[in-house]
Each structure stands twice: as C-alpha cells, then as structure tokens.
Design an enzyme around this catalytic site. Structure first.
Site, PDB file in Angstrom:
ATOM      1  N   PRO A   2       0.841  -1.202   0.000  1.00  0.00           N
ATOM      2  CA  PRO A   2       0.000   0.000   0.000  1.00  0.00           C
ATOM      3  C   PRO A   2       0.871   1.246   0.000  1.00  0.00           C
ATOM      4  O   PRO A   2       1.988   1.227   0.517  1.00  0.00           O
ATOM      5  CB  PRO A   2      -0.766  -0.116   1.309  1.00  0.00           C
ATOM      6  CG  PRO A   2       0.111  -0.916   2.193  1.00  0.00           C
ATOM      7  CD  PRO A   2       0.852  -1.867   1.299  1.00  0.00           C
ATOM      8  N   GLU A   3       0.379   2.305  -0.589  1.00  0.00           N
ATOM      9  CA  GLU A   3       1.095   3.575  -0.565  1.00  0.00           C
ATOM     10  C   GLU A   3       0.318   4.562   0.314  1.00  0.00           C
ATOM     11  O   GLU A   3      -0.673   4.187   0.944  1.00  0.00           O
ATOM     12  CB  GLU A   3       1.283   4.087  -1.992  1.00  0.00           C
ATOM     13  CG  GLU A   3       2.122   3.113  -2.816  1.00  0.00           C
ATOM     14  CD  GLU A   3       2.453   3.641  -4.213  1.00  0.00           C
ATOM     15  OE1 GLU A   3       2.600   4.850  -4.381  1.00  0.00           O
ATOM     16  OE2 GLU A   3       2.566   2.806  -5.127  1.00  0.00           O
ATOM     17  N   LYS A  54       4.137   4.837   5.213  1.00  0.00           N
ATOM     18  CA  LYS A  54       3.167   3.762   5.000  1.00  0.00           C
ATOM     19  C   LYS A  54       2.872   3.020   6.298  1.00  0.00           C
ATOM     20  O   LYS A  54       2.348   1.913   6.289  1.00  0.00           O
ATOM     21  CB  LYS A  54       3.710   2.785   3.952  1.00  0.00           C
ATOM     22  CG  LYS A  54       4.069   3.463   2.633  1.00  0.00           C
ATOM     23  CD  LYS A  54       4.823   2.513   1.734  1.00  0.00           C
ATOM     24  CE  LYS A  54       5.330   3.230   0.497  1.00  0.00           C
ATOM     25  NZ  LYS A  54       6.099   2.352  -0.377  1.00  0.00           N
ATOM     26  N   ARG A 132       0.666 -13.598   4.588  1.00  0.00           N
ATOM     27  CA  ARG A 132       2.076 -13.913   4.316  1.00  0.00           C
ATOM     28  C   ARG A 132       3.020 -13.601   5.474  1.00  0.00           C
ATOM     29  O   ARG A 132       4.219 -13.834   5.385  1.00  0.00           O
ATOM     30  CB  ARG A 132       2.516 -13.185   3.038  1.00  0.00           C
ATOM     31  CG  ARG A 132       1.789 -13.772   1.825  1.00  0.00           C
ATOM     32  CD  ARG A 132       2.147 -13.062   0.555  1.00  0.00           C
ATOM     33  NE  ARG A 132       3.538 -13.272   0.174  1.00  0.00           N
ATOM     34  CZ  ARG A 132       4.088 -12.732  -0.906  1.00  0.00           C
ATOM     35  NH1 ARG A 132       3.387 -11.949  -1.692  1.00  0.00           N
ATOM     36  NH2 ARG A 132       5.345 -12.973  -1.198  1.00  0.00           N
ATOM     37  N   ARG A 284      11.318  -2.113 -11.545  1.00  0.00           N
ATOM     38  CA  ARG A 284       9.873  -1.978 -11.357  1.00  0.00           C
ATOM     39  C   ARG A 284       9.177  -1.667 -12.670  1.00  0.00           C
ATOM     40  O   ARG A 284       9.735  -0.958 -13.513  1.00  0.00           O
ATOM     41  CB  ARG A 284       9.556  -0.829 -10.368  1.00  0.00           C
ATOM     42  CG  ARG A 284      10.198  -0.951  -9.014  1.00  0.00           C
ATOM     43  CD  ARG A 284       9.718  -2.165  -8.224  1.00  0.00           C
ATOM     44  NE  ARG A 284       8.275  -2.199  -8.056  1.00  0.00           N
ATOM     45  CZ  ARG A 284       7.611  -1.598  -7.063  1.00  0.00           C
ATOM     46  NH1 ARG A 284       8.265  -0.910  -6.154  1.00  0.00           N
ATOM     47  NH2 ARG A 284       6.303  -1.709  -6.968  1.00  0.00           N
TER      48      ARG A 284
END
Ligand SMILES: [Zn+2]
Length: 294
Positions: A2-3, A54, A132, A284
């Site tokens: 998430p940003e 974050k 995870r 990326r």
C-alpha cells in the site's frame, strides 16, 4: 504494497473506530509478529491514530505507542462487541477493516491468518490478520519512535516543509539517479511508491528515465504540484484496489479508475493521441506516455 493514499484511508477508518477505547488485553498468536512488552499498553486508552509514510501509529496514553506495518497482505479488522448467537450478517454490521482483501472480511474471526488480537474494555476487538506474515506490530517508547521515524523516513509530501526548494534540494542531491528512483526512495520522500510516482511524473510531463541532475527548477515546481495532485486523487477515491487494497469498510477503493498511466499500458493516453507505454526501470514496472512526457 500500500502507498500513502491506501494507508491514510485505513488510518481514517481506524481512528473513527478505536479512539477512546481502552486496551484490556492483547492475544499474541504468532510471537515473531509482535515486538515489545504488551503489558506496557494494557489498561491504557487509545488517544489517536496517526500515520507516518506507509506505517500506522496508534497513539496510546502514557509512554508507549504502537507502530504497525501492514506490508503486502496485512489487514486490520475492527469488530464491535457481538451478542452470542449472532449470525454472520450481523457480524458484518459495524465492522471496519482495511488492508489486503480476502474472504476473511466476512469469515469467522479469528481465523488461521489472525496473529494478534486486541481486546478493548467494551468488548470490541481489533484483529491483525496477515496471510504472508511480513507485517508486524511493535510497542515503542513514544520519544524513541519519533526519532526513529525521522531518521529512517524522508519528508511527507503533505508537510508544509515540502516546498519547491526542498524538493529541488532532494532531487539535486542525486544527480546521477533517474528521477523515478529519487522519488521512490523512502529515505528521501516518504509515502509514495510505484503507482503514485508514475502518476506524478505523468502530470509533471517528465519521463521517468530522465537523470535527476537534468530536471530544471520549473519542472521541479511542476513536479511538486503533480505529486500532491496524484496523491489527492488517490485519497479522494479511497486508495487503489488495483494493488489488492480495500478500503476500511471492506469495499474497494476506486482510485485505479482514475489513473492516467499506471496499469494503463497499451491504452490510449487520456491527454493526447499517444499510447501508454510500460518499461522496466529500477526493477519496477514503469508506465508513461512517450508523447506527453519529455
Ligand atoms: Zn499522452
């Protein structure tokens, strides 16, 4: 991951749900995900819920606070006190949650992904789920936390100090880096990552591959506005669920429907006749319009 807009959306929902409640107990099911001494926060009231980059900071009365990082698949789910025998539909009512979406929103809680449970004195609960197990919760001395975060993390884009001059200083400190690398480095500017950097560079009409040292002062001024604009769009639409994030009420964020270039490769540019392109940069996926961005 998430940003800023996604974490901020979760923070706002969490703040409404838990401020004023007293922590009666903490059940730690997976010890490696909880750091610190839980007795430091028990019988203490929650004063506020903040965010730095974050990470979510739960401001607890007294000397200690909680720092939470959801990482890839973390979830925070708040449930008010349940009456015995209530069915799932009723469980859903009054529930607030945010983070990685999965069936667990409506499933019975706790479940196999529930690692930490906060019990509040009024019978409500906050569940930390993480499929995870990369996320974590830490108890921190309030003073140490502030200095740790300011050491590790760069300026927040919504800070008053995030001026054109400050952004120019940051960009000029890494003249040999491409501009995207500078903007995604959390120790320089915090809270923006792959999605919102691609969007910001589109609005600023700057190619992500440009060397930082070759960006003019006029472009830097435009870039600062573009960063704010792309984050404001993200916040307005409750964050992006493109990146597998849900809003705090369990519904999907809509920000991805308003992206100009991120995840739009092959589609017509919304600003010109061109087509959005995707390349790999700094490892990326990187999206841009070769016509609009120079
Ligand atoms: Zn274009």
């Amino acid at each position: 991951m998430p940003e800023l807009p996604e974490v901020e959306t979760i923070r706002l929902g969490l703040k409404k749900a838990i401020v004023g409640k007293t922590i009666a107990g903490v059940e730690i099911r997976v010890p490696k995900l909880f750091h610190g001494d839980k007795t430091d926060i028990i019988d203490k009231k929650i004063v506020d819920v903040n965010r730095r980059a974050k990470q979510i900071i739960i401001d607890v009365e007294g000397d200690n606070d909680l720092l939470i990082h959801l990482k890839m698949t973390g979830q925070l789910i708040f449930r008010p006190k349940q009456e015995l025998g209530s069915i799932n539909q009723e469980l859903w009512e009054g529930q607030t949650a945010g983070g990685h979406p999965s069936k667990d929103w409506t499933a019975v809680l706790p479940n196999s992904t529930t690692h930490i449970i906060f019990d509040f004195s009024d019978g409500s609960k906050l569940f930390f789920n993480d499929m995870r197990r990369f996320g974590w919760i830490k108890v921190f001395n309030s003073g140490e936390l502030a200095s740790k975060l300011s050491e590790e993390l760069g300026i927040e884009p919504f800070d008053k100090e995030f001026t054109n001059a400050e952004l120019a200083k940051i960009i000029k400190s890494k003249p040999r880096w491409n501009i995207k690398k500078v903007l995604t480095d959390q120790s320089l500017i915090s809270g923006i990552g792959n999605i919102y950097v691609d969007e910001s560079l589109y609005w600023a009409e700057i190619l992500p591959t440009r060397l930082a040292g070759e960006i003019s002062d006029d472009e830097i001024a435009k870039l600062r506005e573009a960063i704010i604009k792309s984050l404001e769009i993200g916040l307005k639409y409750g964050g992006s669920s493109e990146n597998t994030y849900y809003k705090i009420d369990g519904t999907k964020g809509q920000a991805q429907e308003h992206f100009q270039v991120y995840a739009q490769e092959g589609k017509p540019c919304k600003g010109c006749e061109g087509v959005v392109k995707k390349i790999r940069l700094n490892g990326r996926g990187t999206h841009f319009c070769p016509e609009c961005q120079k």
